[in-house]
Each structure stands twice: as C-alpha cells, then as structure tokens.
Enzyme design. Structure first.
Site, PDB file in Angstrom:
ATOM      1  N   GLY A 225       0.809  -1.209   0.000  1.00  0.00           N
ATOM      2  CA  GLY A 225       0.000   0.000   0.000  1.00  0.00           C
ATOM      3  C   GLY A 225       0.843   1.259   0.000  1.00  0.00           C
ATOM      4  O   GLY A 225       2.031   1.235  -0.316  1.00  0.00           O
TER       5      GLY A 225
ATOM      6  N   HIS B 185       2.643   4.773  -4.912  1.00  0.00           N
ATOM      7  CA  HIS B 185       3.188   5.938  -5.606  1.00  0.00           C
ATOM      8  C   HIS B 185       3.445   5.552  -7.055  1.00  0.00           C
ATOM      9  O   HIS B 185       3.059   4.455  -7.498  1.00  0.00           O
ATOM     10  CB  HIS B 185       4.457   6.433  -4.910  1.00  0.00           C
ATOM     11  CG  HIS B 185       5.461   5.355  -4.627  1.00  0.00           C
ATOM     12  ND1 HIS B 185       6.139   4.685  -5.633  1.00  0.00           N
ATOM     13  CD2 HIS B 185       5.902   4.804  -3.463  1.00  0.00           C
ATOM     14  CE1 HIS B 185       6.956   3.792  -5.112  1.00  0.00           C
ATOM     15  NE2 HIS B 185       6.838   3.833  -3.791  1.00  0.00           N
ATOM     16  N   GLU B 186       4.124   6.432  -7.783  1.00  0.00           N
ATOM     17  CA  GLU B 186       4.330   6.192  -9.218  1.00  0.00           C
ATOM     18  C   GLU B 186       5.133   4.926  -9.492  1.00  0.00           C
ATOM     19  O   GLU B 186       4.983   4.302 -10.538  1.00  0.00           O
ATOM     20  CB  GLU B 186       5.029   7.396  -9.862  1.00  0.00           C
ATOM     21  CG  GLU B 186       4.147   8.619  -9.992  1.00  0.00           C
ATOM     22  CD  GLU B 186       4.269   9.536  -8.786  1.00  0.00           C
ATOM     23  OE1 GLU B 186       4.641   9.048  -7.689  1.00  0.00           O
ATOM     24  OE2 GLU B 186       4.003  10.751  -8.932  1.00  0.00           O
ATOM     25  N   GLY B 187       5.993   4.541  -8.550  1.00  0.00           N
ATOM     26  CA  GLY B 187       6.735   3.304  -8.722  1.00  0.00           C
ATOM     27  C   GLY B 187       5.816   2.101  -8.772  1.00  0.00           C
ATOM     28  O   GLY B 187       5.916   1.249  -9.667  1.00  0.00           O
ATOM     29  N   HIS B 188       4.902   2.008  -7.805  1.00  0.00           N
ATOM     30  CA  HIS B 188       3.916   0.930  -7.830  1.00  0.00           C
ATOM     31  C   HIS B 188       3.049   1.007  -9.079  1.00  0.00           C
ATOM     32  O   HIS B 188       2.748  -0.011  -9.713  1.00  0.00           O
ATOM     33  CB  HIS B 188       3.007   1.016  -6.600  1.00  0.00           C
ATOM     34  CG  HIS B 188       3.708   0.890  -5.294  1.00  0.00           C
ATOM     35  ND1 HIS B 188       3.907   1.973  -4.458  1.00  0.00           N
ATOM     36  CD2 HIS B 188       4.251  -0.175  -4.664  1.00  0.00           C
ATOM     37  CE1 HIS B 188       4.527   1.577  -3.373  1.00  0.00           C
ATOM     38  NE2 HIS B 188       4.763   0.282  -3.471  1.00  0.00           N
TER      39      HIS B 188
ATOM     40  N   GLN C 110       7.615  -9.164   8.145  1.00  0.00           N
ATOM     41  CA  GLN C 110       8.888  -8.646   7.634  1.00  0.00           C
ATOM     42  C   GLN C 110       9.367  -7.421   8.396  1.00  0.00           C
ATOM     43  O   GLN C 110      10.371  -6.819   8.026  1.00  0.00           O
ATOM     44  CB  GLN C 110       8.780  -8.347   6.142  1.00  0.00           C
ATOM     45  CG  GLN C 110       7.864  -7.205   5.754  1.00  0.00           C
ATOM     46  CD  GLN C 110       7.633  -7.144   4.259  1.00  0.00           C
ATOM     47  OE1 GLN C 110       6.984  -8.016   3.677  1.00  0.00           O
ATOM     48  NE2 GLN C 110       8.152  -6.108   3.611  1.00  0.00           N
TER      49      GLN C 110
ATOM     50  N   SER D 245       9.451   6.157  -2.959  1.00  0.00           N
ATOM     51  CA  SER D 245       9.336   5.238  -1.837  1.00  0.00           C
ATOM     52  C   SER D 245       8.217   5.698  -0.926  1.00  0.00           C
ATOM     53  O   SER D 245       8.027   6.912  -0.725  1.00  0.00           O
ATOM     54  CB  SER D 245      10.646   5.180  -1.046  1.00  0.00           C
ATOM     55  OG  SER D 245      10.483   4.468   0.162  1.00  0.00           O
TER      56      SER D 245
ATOM     57  N   ARG E 216       8.301   5.498   2.138  1.00  0.00           N
ATOM     58  CA  ARG E 216       8.929   6.117   3.306  1.00  0.00           C
ATOM     59  C   ARG E 216       9.354   7.562   3.057  1.00  0.00           C
ATOM     60  O   ARG E 216       9.713   8.267   3.996  1.00  0.00           O
ATOM     61  CB  ARG E 216      10.117   5.269   3.763  1.00  0.00           C
ATOM     62  CG  ARG E 216       9.684   3.948   4.417  1.00  0.00           C
ATOM     63  CD  ARG E 216      10.854   3.219   5.059  1.00  0.00           C
ATOM     64  NE  ARG E 216      10.386   2.130   5.907  1.00  0.00           N
ATOM     65  CZ  ARG E 216      10.240   0.884   5.515  1.00  0.00           C
ATOM     66  NH1 ARG E 216      10.524   0.558   4.276  1.00  0.00           N
ATOM     67  NH2 ARG E 216       9.815  -0.057   6.346  1.00  0.00           N
TER      68      ARG E 216
END
Length: 295
Positions: free
Chosen positions: A31, A34-37, A61, A186, A188
C-alpha cells in the site's frame, strides 16, 4: 475493479479467468502507493489479460523496533491509483486472513543472500518477505509477478526462491521510478520533512558519481558486456570511499551500508564487472532509505 478481502474470493475470481484462458499478473504491495507501484501495474496490464494487486502491510517482515504501526496506509487512495492503471482485482486481506491462529509455516533462504545488504541489520526480514510472497503466489497463481528494481535484494531473493522451489511464475523486474531530482520513489519518503527531503538527494548523487568514476564518463558503463571489466576504474576499494565521502558531506545522512555486490548472488566483489550492484542504505533523520544502480 473488484476488492477481495478473503483468499477464497481471490481464488474464485482467478479460477474463472483461467477457465477462460486469460493470463494473470500479480503486483504485491504494502500500500501507500506511488508512481513506482503504478508503473508495475501498468507493465502488468500491458503483459497480461488480468491484473491482481495485493495491498497488505506484512507484519512478519518488520522487526519489533521497526515502523509497522506508523507505516503509511491510505487504502482509498491506493484503490484510486490501481483503478486508473487498469487493475482488475485488489486483494486486501486482514492479518488474520493471511496468518490465522496457530500459523507456523515460514519460507526462508538459508544462503548468504539474505545476510548481505539490508539483511545485516534486518534479521528475519527476508524470511517474512519470502513467506508472504510465496503465499500470495499460492493464492493468486499468477503467470507473472512484478517487483521494482529499487528493492534489488528483495528481487534477487524472490528470484532465488522461485527457482529453488520450481514455482510456476515468471518474475519481472521493473526499473526504479525517480523524482525529478533523482530520489527514488518510496512510501517512506512521506516521513521526510522539507530539509530531510532535500538531504535525501545525496543518495542518487553518490550513486551517479560512482557510475561516472567507474566508467570514466556517464555513458561508458553502457558498452561493457556481462562478465567483462566495466571501465578504467574497476576496483571496489577505490569506489566505496568516493561514495562514503559524498554522503559524509550531508550532515543529516547517517550511513547504514555502502556495498558493491554481484548482481545475482549479492556477494561483495573486489573487481567490478557489468551487472554488479552498487547499493546504499542511509538514515535521513529517523527514516531509512535505500537505493541502488547496476553497473
């Protein structure tokens, strides 16, 4: 786009797709998309007839002192992004659905791959990653699964798991998506204040300086064939101090690790060759950020 919260709902949907002869792509996520996903979903949509995305913050994890509770969550926004990018089914299970009472089975690589890079300071992390990913593969039975190259160690570990366990899924690595100033996208990044966000650019700056130093110019590394020397400066012992010095110039940055490793085994290398990985993890304030480039 449908939303499923149970394993059986997902299996029913996928069984019907496969009965029709459709191919299925899976994009596992935690969840805070962002653009990476989004780029992973776009790639899956191009490759496959149907796309499943999981949105599940996987507790196994995270170590006890890590940011499980504060990890960003915005499921409604996640769904808006997924729908725009062509996702057909979102799997959003509860923790109890994925790890029912009495859960006691885990998947773990016992090689040194999980002891390198992030594994040095996050013991048990990849055991949790492999367990949840293998369970998602069993639930969704995808033809292809999509992972970002920014998490290079995760990608290498999952490929090893799939090979060792003869899992019938093709793993597709997708390029890192970056901000205009080079910072890798990211979840984060949301933790960073304005000053920290500016400081975080030191990651990309250090990686690009290393590539130029290795290749004697920004484009020289591209001409190196796999297994051959990457350029005029191929000793890792010369490149690592360069990276360390650049990061040391940023007062808000604290180094976790700087490594140059084999792109497949993740073992440290002395002589750099094409395909090797330059990987960095740093803290900016309390936020841990990772990035990498391939030579």
């Amino acid at each position: 786009m449908k939303i499923a919260t149970t394993i059986e709902e997902v299996r029913q949907e996928v069984r019907e797709w496969k009965r029709q002869g459709l191919t299925v792509g899976l994009v596992p996520t935690m969840g805070a998309l962002h653009e990476g996903h989004a780029s992973l979903v776009e790639r899956a949509y191009r490759d496959c007839n149907r796309v499943v995305a999981s949105v599940f913050v996987n507790p196994t994890q995270f170590a006890a002192d890590e940011d499980l509770e504060s990890y960003p969550r915005d499921f409604e926004e996640d769904c808006r992004i997924l729908q725009r990018k062509g996702c057909h089914l979102v799997f959003h299970p509860s923790v109890s659905e994925m790890y029912p009472e009495g859960f006691a089975t885990y998947v773990e690589l016992t090689s040194d791959m999980t002891k390198q890079l992030c594994g040095k300071t996050r013991p048990g992390h990849f055991k949790g990653v492999c367990t949840v990913v293998s369970k998602l593969f069993n639930i969704v039975t995808p033809d292809k699964a999509y992972f970002g190259e920014k998490d290079a160690q995760q990608l290498a570990v999952i490929r090893r798991m799939v090979f060792d366990m003869a899992m019938d899924v093709k793993i597709v690595g997708c390029p890192t998506v970056r901000e205009a100033d080079g910072l890798a996208k990211s979840s984060r990044n949301d933790y960073l204040n304005d000053d920290e966000r500016k400081a975080a650019c030191v990651l990309y700056r250090a990686l690009q300086a290393a590539l130029e130093y290795i290749g004697d110019g920004p484009h020289a590394v591209a001409v190196s064939a796999p297994g051959t020397s990457a350029g005029p400066c191929t000793e890792a012992s010369n490149v690592l101090p360069l990276i360390r010095n650049i990061i040391a110039e940023e007062p808000l940055a604290e180094i976790d690790y700087i490594e140059i490793v084999d792109g497949e085994t993740l073992q440290p290398v002395e002589i750099i060759k094409a395909g090797d990985l330059i990987a960095i993890a740093i803290y900016i304030g309390k936020t841990r950020l990772i990035d990498n480039v391939r030579v």
